[in-house]
Design an enzyme around this catalytic site. Structure first.
Site, mmCIF file in Angstrom:
data_model
loop_
_atom_site.group_PDB
_atom_site.id
_atom_site.type_symbol
_atom_site.label_atom_id
_atom_site.label_comp_id
_atom_site.label_asym_id
_atom_site.label_seq_id
_atom_site.Cartn_x
_atom_site.Cartn_y
_atom_site.Cartn_z
ATOM 1 N NE ARG B 51 -14.017 38.515 1.143
ATOM 2 C CZ ARG B 51 -14.664 39.407 0.384
ATOM 3 N NH1 ARG B 51 -15.595 39.004 -0.475
ATOM 4 N NH2 ARG B 51 -14.393 40.697 0.490
ATOM 5 C CG ASP B 53 -17.486 28.873 -0.402
ATOM 6 O OD1 ASP B 53 -17.643 29.992 0.107
ATOM 7 O OD2 ASP B 53 -17.941 28.548 -1.520
ATOM 8 C CE1 TYR B 111 -12.318 29.188 -7.183
ATOM 9 C CE2 TYR B 111 -12.735 30.816 -8.902
ATOM 10 C CZ TYR B 111 -12.539 30.500 -7.572
ATOM 11 O OH TYR B 111 -12.571 31.487 -6.619
ATOM 12 N NE ARG B 199 -19.894 24.770 -3.142
ATOM 13 C CZ ARG B 199 -20.134 25.042 -1.864
ATOM 14 N NH1 ARG B 199 -19.416 25.967 -1.246
ATOM 15 N NH2 ARG B 199 -21.067 24.403 -1.213
#
Lengths: 246, 246
Positions: B51, B53, B111, B199
């Site tokens: 999901r 952001d 990522y 993050r």
């Protein structure tokens, strides 16, 4: 009075090109002049080395500015960047020789044209490259591009209606790099470029890359000195003004 | 009934993240489901592997879709891409094993986080990297990142209020590459990621890179199992979901 040289980087997507237009049209020149006006409290005019079209990007556009203000270059640079939007920045600002004129004094410009050559469009590359789905013959395009190097009358690659003065220009370099399934780039360096000259050249190179014309057809296109002989202009968003030398 | 696996690329800038939200909010899931609905004439639900952001990009997000229709995968793929906006594309669409579930079945995710580490912001990089003006100590960041590799309770890197189930995850790889004056990248690969985990990890690595914490402070941050011990979350637009493995 001080003459300044500004080096600019911009994402051209949301600009209607460099040149100031009617009120309400967002252009690079207008955005820059407005920020200068707010900063200096007096209208300012900047001259750009190249009048980039709508959607065209710049890593190293150069602009000249004659300044009456007491603000030093370093202060002006910092203050200006704080006022400019995220898609436009001054990446260098320095004193220039008296009377410096970004367009007239430019000796050499470098442009890059990016083609995303894969069956599917790529959202992450969409702003900065032109999508061509059919595989391109890079070697043929490179051979054709080499024929454009040198001093020629480039009238065939000049958008009709824009003729002013001589259409003779010198290309120092015209390289096609990359491979199908990935990004293919045209890099060109010359003493000057006619209106839409790079995009029109890319249009002709794409005809060659797609097998619709032979590499040496480029010599005939040049010799014709007729816009109708060249390919359609490739879209602006693949083009970046990389640098301007003085 | 057929189970399908869709691989998606998107520029996250103009999406409010992956997950469907209130009417009128533009998300990736909503945009995809709307296109499927138009195509199939019946409401469809897709499940995303991650999901992402608001502002987060994807090169290889994966979604699962259970399909009742007579449309073959190749036809659906082509028709879907024709309907989707320029910032979203289906880069692969194939039959999946019966019951395929993009989130539950994911075994590994990769990522990338991009930092533009130069004194000045760069308009051409603004959408895809986080700008840090002060020079970063890449070696120190790389050493700190290595301490996160392995199986740990990553609660310190989980955004508070989002705890569900175990916060133990395994990172297979956490590399910091690049150099000051240019782009610096964090690449991480793991069996799963908590909310904002990448993050939040980047936030702690930035503290190390800026010399505000020692590289081995990362071990203490992990051991604390307390969100307050880690750095602030780095902004979403630097992050890209690169791939999901099954």
């Amino acid at each position: 009075v001080a003459d300044l040289r500004l080096t600019l980087e911009y994402d051209g997507t949301d600009f209607q090109g460099w040149q100031r237009q009617a009120e309400g049209t967002r252009t690079v020149q207008q955005t820059l002049e407005e920020a200068l006006g707010r900063l200096l409290g007096t209208p300012s005019t900047v001259v750009g080395a190249g009048r980039t079209d709508a959607g065209v990007h710049a890593e190293g556009q150069v602009a000249s500015l004659r300044l009456d203000a007491s603000l030093g270059p370093a202060e002006l640079w910092r203050a200006l960047n704080a006022l400019l939007p995220p898609d436009l920045a001054v990446v260098d600002l320095a004193a220039a020789p008296p009377g410096f004129h970004a367009r007239r004094d430019a000796r050499r410009k470098t442009y890059r044209y990016r083609i995303w050559n894969a069956p599917l469009r790529s959202p992450l590359r969409a702003r900065f490259s032109h999508h061509v789905a059919s595989p391109l013959d890079v070697a043929a395009m490179a051979a054709a591009a080499r024929l454009a190097v040198g001093t020629h009358d480039f009238r065939s690659f000049q958008t009709a209606g824009s003729e002013v003065g001589s259409s003779v220009r010198t290309l120092y370099r015209a390289e096609v790099l990359g491979r199908p399934g990935d990004e293919i780039r045209l890099e060109v360096e010359g003493d000057g470029f006619l209106r839409h000259m790079v995009r029109n050249l890319v249009g002709s190179l794409l005809r060659v890359g797609l097998g619709r014309a032979a590499p040496d057809s480029l010599a005939a296109v040049l010799a014709a000195r007729d816009r109708a002989s060249a390919g359609a202009a490739a879209p602006g968003h693949g083009l970046t003004l990389v640098r301007v030398d003085y």
